[in-house]
Design an enzyme around this catalytic site. Structure first.
Site, mmCIF file in Angstrom:
data_model
loop_
_atom_site.group_PDB
_atom_site.id
_atom_site.type_symbol
_atom_site.label_atom_id
_atom_site.label_comp_id
_atom_site.label_asym_id
_atom_site.label_seq_id
_atom_site.Cartn_x
_atom_site.Cartn_y
_atom_site.Cartn_z
ATOM 1 N N LYS A 34 43.316 17.704 -10.185
ATOM 2 C CA LYS A 34 43.430 18.487 -8.945
ATOM 3 C C LYS A 34 44.729 18.140 -8.220
ATOM 4 O O LYS A 34 45.388 17.130 -8.545
ATOM 5 C CB LYS A 34 42.226 18.207 -8.044
ATOM 6 C CG LYS A 34 42.074 16.754 -7.630
ATOM 7 C CD LYS A 34 40.739 16.538 -6.913
ATOM 8 C CE LYS A 34 40.503 15.074 -6.618
ATOM 9 N NZ LYS A 34 39.143 14.836 -6.079
ATOM 10 N N TYR A 68 65.829 4.565 14.075
ATOM 11 C CA TYR A 68 65.230 5.174 15.271
ATOM 12 C C TYR A 68 64.356 4.184 16.018
ATOM 13 O O TYR A 68 63.598 3.431 15.400
ATOM 14 C CB TYR A 68 64.371 6.374 14.871
ATOM 15 C CG TYR A 68 65.145 7.614 14.509
ATOM 16 C CD1 TYR A 68 65.954 8.260 15.455
ATOM 17 C CD2 TYR A 68 65.051 8.159 13.238
ATOM 18 C CE1 TYR A 68 66.654 9.411 15.121
ATOM 19 C CE2 TYR A 68 65.740 9.317 12.899
ATOM 20 C CZ TYR A 68 66.542 9.935 13.848
ATOM 21 O OH TYR A 68 67.218 11.071 13.514
#
Ligand SMILES: *Cc1c(COP(=O)(O)O)cnc(C)c1O
Length: 379
Positions: A44, A270
């Protein structure tokens, strides 16, 4: 030149992992004096990020392939897979049944609404089903008290020539943890008592930890449904994939594309979340969360540069991460980086540092990442 980030998918590793699971099941069968289980290789979510067509090639020795999406099932047929295909969530509306019928798919049935749709359909051949019991997970499946009636209804459809085989199925919530599967198996045994047909119960965790429950003892066909372990990642919080002899099928690599000399007290990335306590070299890697690297990977997350294990420092940004180059003084621009997989930390180690699972990282590999197929083992 493309950005240097690349995911290499190893077909030999997929093949190796399937045979490792095969051996594990065979040993359990031998020890119990029974027959070994058949394997639904679960593919899947684009084969957990590895690609449907690669999975079809790597799992050619499986007895069946299992997934959720109809279009993935069709892609398996188009890739030449002639064996059984199982839809793990079943079909969703009546028109799906035409495709199920045309491509000869096996479907999970977990609710009477699906049996209604089957009754109303015009199928050209018998439909094989896995009739799903809810054994305590409370996701999909018939309640234990409703199971016998659903089975009886399916059996009538079998007698009318509508259904083919009816396999009894459940899914475990805690096969990887201390609770194990005892309670769920007791519920399953009670709900299915006296009902003929095969059994399909084990995911990776149960297949690896409790292979004895998948031994066929009286000719009853047994099926297992391993997924994550076939890609070389672990279903367990406390046991590595390597400890089961499994190999990473996905290796995510990139390169250093920049180097900074950061002075003591300087910050990186950041939010300036990492502050150097001494002068250090920091490498910039072409890989960020837009590539599928987990944004929550903190300073300290393992990564390998030029063959040397080191750590991520500072925040993961969209396109780049920053790494400590002090353990690799010779590494400069162009130095090879392994984010996870062969030659680097396992996907599970990176996932654990980021508070998630190897499953999520593999599935989240971004479409923008170039993928290379390795058809033979590296020398
Ligand atoms: C995903 C899935 C599996 C495989 O689970 P893993 O933990 O990856 O082995 C098995 N059965 C069902 C019903 C699933 O949805």
């Amino acid at each position: 030149m493309p950005r240097p980030i690349c995911a290499s998918i190893s077909i030999p590793a997929l093949r190796h992992n399937l045979s490792a699971v095969r051996r594990h099941l065979d040993q359990a069968a031998q020890a119990a004096g029974g027959e070994s289980a058949s394997i639904w290789a679960v593919i899947k979510a684009n084969a957990y990020g590895h690609g449907i067509e690669r999975a079809v090639a790597g799992f050619s020795a499986a007895q069946g392939l299992a997934m959720l999406d109809l279009d993935e099932a069709v892609r398996c047929r188009e890739a030449g897979w002639g064996g059984p295909i199982l839809l793990l969530e079943g079909f969703f509306n009546p028109s799906d049944l035409e495709i199920v019928d045309r491509y000869h798919l096996t479907t999970t049935v977990h609710d009477d609404a699906q049996l209604d749709m089957i009754e109303a359909a015009h199928l050209t051949r018998r439909l094989d089903i896995q009739l799903k019991l809810n054994s305590g997970m409370n996701r999909l499946g018939y309640a234990p008290a409703a199971y016998a009636a659903a089975y009886a209804r399916a059996e009538k459809l079998h007698q009318r020539g509508v259904l083919g085989s009816i396999i009894k199925m459940t899914h475990f919530a805690t096969a990887d943890g201390p609770q194990g599967i005892t309670e769920a198996m007791a519920i399953f045994a009670r709900a299915t008592e006296g009902l003929a047909g095969g059994v399909s119960v084990c995911n990776s965790a149960a297949t690896l930890r409790f292979p004895e429950i998948a031994v066929s003892r009286d000719g009853t066909p047994q099926w297992v449904r391993p997924g994550v372990c076939l890609y070389g990642a672990t279903p367990f919080p406390d046991a590595t994939a390597a400890s089961y002899g499994l190999r990473a099928a996905m290796t995510l690599t990139s390169e250093i594309i920049g180097v900074q000399s950061v002075s003591a007290g300087g910050t990186v990335g950041y939010g300036a979340t990492f502050r150097a306590d001494r002068r250090m070299r920091v490498g910039v890697v072409a890989c960020g969360y837009a590539d599928g690297y987990p944004r929550h990977a903190p300073t300290g997350t393992p990564i390998t540069v030029a063959g040397v294990p080191t750590r991520v420092v500072g925040r993961v940004s969209m396109d780049m991460i920053t790494v400590d180059l002090d353990p690799v003084p010779n590494a400069g621009i162009g130095a090879p980086v392994v984010l996870w997989g062969e030659g680097g930390p396992s996907v599970d180690e990176v996932a654990q540092a980021a508070g998630t699972l190897g499953y999520e990282l593999m599935c989240a590999l971004a479409p923008r990442v170039r993928v290379q197929t390795l058809s033979v083992n590296k020398p």
